[in-house]
Design an enzyme around this catalytic site. Structure first.
Site, PDB file in Angstrom:
ATOM      1  CD1 TRP A  46      -2.452  -4.000  -1.617  1.00 45.40           C
ATOM      2  CD2 TRP A  46      -1.850  -6.144  -1.564  1.00 45.40           C
ATOM      3  NE1 TRP A  46      -1.188  -3.805  -1.986  1.00 45.40           N
ATOM      4  CE2 TRP A  46      -0.476  -5.051  -1.888  1.00 45.40           C
ATOM      5  CE3 TRP A  46      -1.325  -7.583  -1.542  1.00 45.40           C
ATOM      6  CZ2 TRP A  46       0.927  -5.526  -2.018  1.00 45.40           C
ATOM      7  CZ3 TRP A  46      -0.036  -7.843  -1.844  1.00 45.40           C
ATOM      8  CH2 TRP A  46       1.051  -6.961  -1.907  1.00 45.40           C
ATOM      9  CG  ASP A  63      -5.586  -6.351   4.064  1.00 45.22           C
ATOM     10  OD1 ASP A  63      -4.998  -5.764   4.743  1.00 45.22           O
ATOM     11  OD2 ASP A  63      -5.046  -6.604   3.065  1.00 45.22           O
ATOM     12  CE  LYS A  97       1.239  -1.850   3.730  1.00 44.91           C
ATOM     13  NZ  LYS A  97       2.081  -1.790   2.563  1.00 44.91           N
TER      14      LYS A  97
END
Ligand code: PMP
Length: 360
Positions: A102, A172, A196
């Site tokens: 990511w 992030d 999430k």
């Protein structure tokens, strides 16, 4: 109705109480005679939902007043682009700490916008650790430093927040927001997809320090400017209303659990149960450096692909689902976000023990 323990990395399992509350309010929210899905985003009743959601997040994370909370669509992936478009398009350079797939995707998008450099990387060892960072290279032209606080695929996390001095730290936090206490004032921007620890897919939360808003080039499309969301309380266009409502329910649930301090304790306990067993097992192992292990995403393997496959298949029969590891890492991965009860982790460990004694 049998619910399973779902170890998906995201969209992830939600607290049962949240789903039940949503079900109860599904047809008529607070005597409105309509579902949240059917409400105008400009109605008083939705406005209250939006305000409450923001306030709950501010209270839980202790977000200082000089930060805005923005409700955006496009996932964390759109933030990979919005961050450089808003902060880097006018020149200067940004630094990225490359700790996984990511982070790398974030870096690739930044490179399309402006000068982006790698500050540190753990790619040499398949991202199995968090690298040391040399901050001495940061200078007046460094617009920001980007990190991924928890690496969902590789199972690592930053246990200390890097000190970037006056350079804004952009994080992030998609896979560990609300899972442990953090000092928001150490960050310039925190962003996270909701699917999430915050709710459901379709909503991305951006927490941004006021002084970082308003630097986008004037020709940047309206919907890509943080300014647009900040000035209009995320109501410039239609926000993802139902996803925001689901986040409200998740945050209310988290508050009832005692907030982040309490859930962090539980998360440590849950992760320890699993790591302790992995460490003592003769069959299962982890490639991640132990001091950098994630509390949320726990990859583990056996020595053979066949055994891994059998494990995932047999676990599924026991109601322990979505344990297959990411294709880039292989093996298994248990994602144990806030909503995974300790009973789910205990059931997984018990199953691992039985599997080991049967197949070891
Ligand atoms: N960053 C991290 C750390 C993630 O785990 C994910 C999704 N798994 C993303 C970014 C991408 O998020 P989205 O699908 O919301 O764009």
């Amino acid at each position: 109705m049998d619910r399973v323990y779902n170890f998906s990395a995201g969209p992830a399992q939600l607290p049962l109480a949240v789903l039940e509350k949503a079900q109860k309010e599904f047809l008529s929210y607070e005597q409105s005679g309509m579902s949240v899905m059917e409400m105008s985003h400009r109605s008083k009743i939705f406005d209250a939902i939006l305000q409450q959601t923001e306030q709950l997040l501010r209270d839980l994370m202790e977000i200082p007043d000089h930060y805005k909370v923005l409700f955006i669509q496009g996932g964390a992936s759109l933030q990979f682009s919005m961050i450089p478009l808003n902060l880097l398009a006018n020149g200067g350079h940004a630094y990225y700490v490359n700790t996984g797939s990511w982070s790398k995707k974030a870096l690739i998008e930044a490179e399309k916008v402006g000068e982006s450099r790698v500050l540190a990387s753990s790619e040499d060892k398949n991202f199995t650790y968090i690298p040391e960072i040399d901050f001495s290279v940061l200078d007046d032209n460094t617009k920001y430093v980007h990190i991924t606080t928890n690496n969902t695929i590789e199972g690592t996390r930053f246990t200390h927040i890097p000190d970037t001095g006056d350079v804004p730290l952009v994080a992030d936090m998609s896979s560990n927001i609300l899972s442990e206490q953090i000092d928001v004032s150490k960050f310039g921007i925190i962003y996270a997809g909701a699917q999430k620890n915050l709710g459901i897919a379709g909503l991305t939360i951006v927490i941004i320090r006021d002084d970082l808003i308003g630097h986008a080039p004037s020709n940047l499309p309206t919907m890509l400017k943080y300014d647009t969301y900040a000035k209009n309380r995320s109501l410039y266009n239609t926000p993802p209303t139902f996803a925001i409502y689901m986040t409200k329910l998740v945050l209310e649930w988290l508050k009832e659990q005692g907030g982040i301090k309490q859930i962090e304790k539980l998360n440590i306990e849950k992760a320890s149960l699993l790591y302790n067993y992995i460490d003592e097992s003769n069959m299962f192992f982890s490639n991640v450096r132990s001091e950098d292990r994630s509390l949320m995403n726990i990859p583990f393997l056996t020595k053979s692909d066949e055994l891994n496959e059998l494990f995932v298949k047999e676990a599924q029969k026991e109601g322990l689902v979505t344990l297959k590891g990411h294709r880039s890492v292989g093996g298994m991965r248990a994602s144990i976000y806030n909503s995974m009860p300790i009973e789910g982790v205990k059931a997984l460990v018990q199953f691992m023990k039985e599997f080991e004694s049967k197949n070891g």
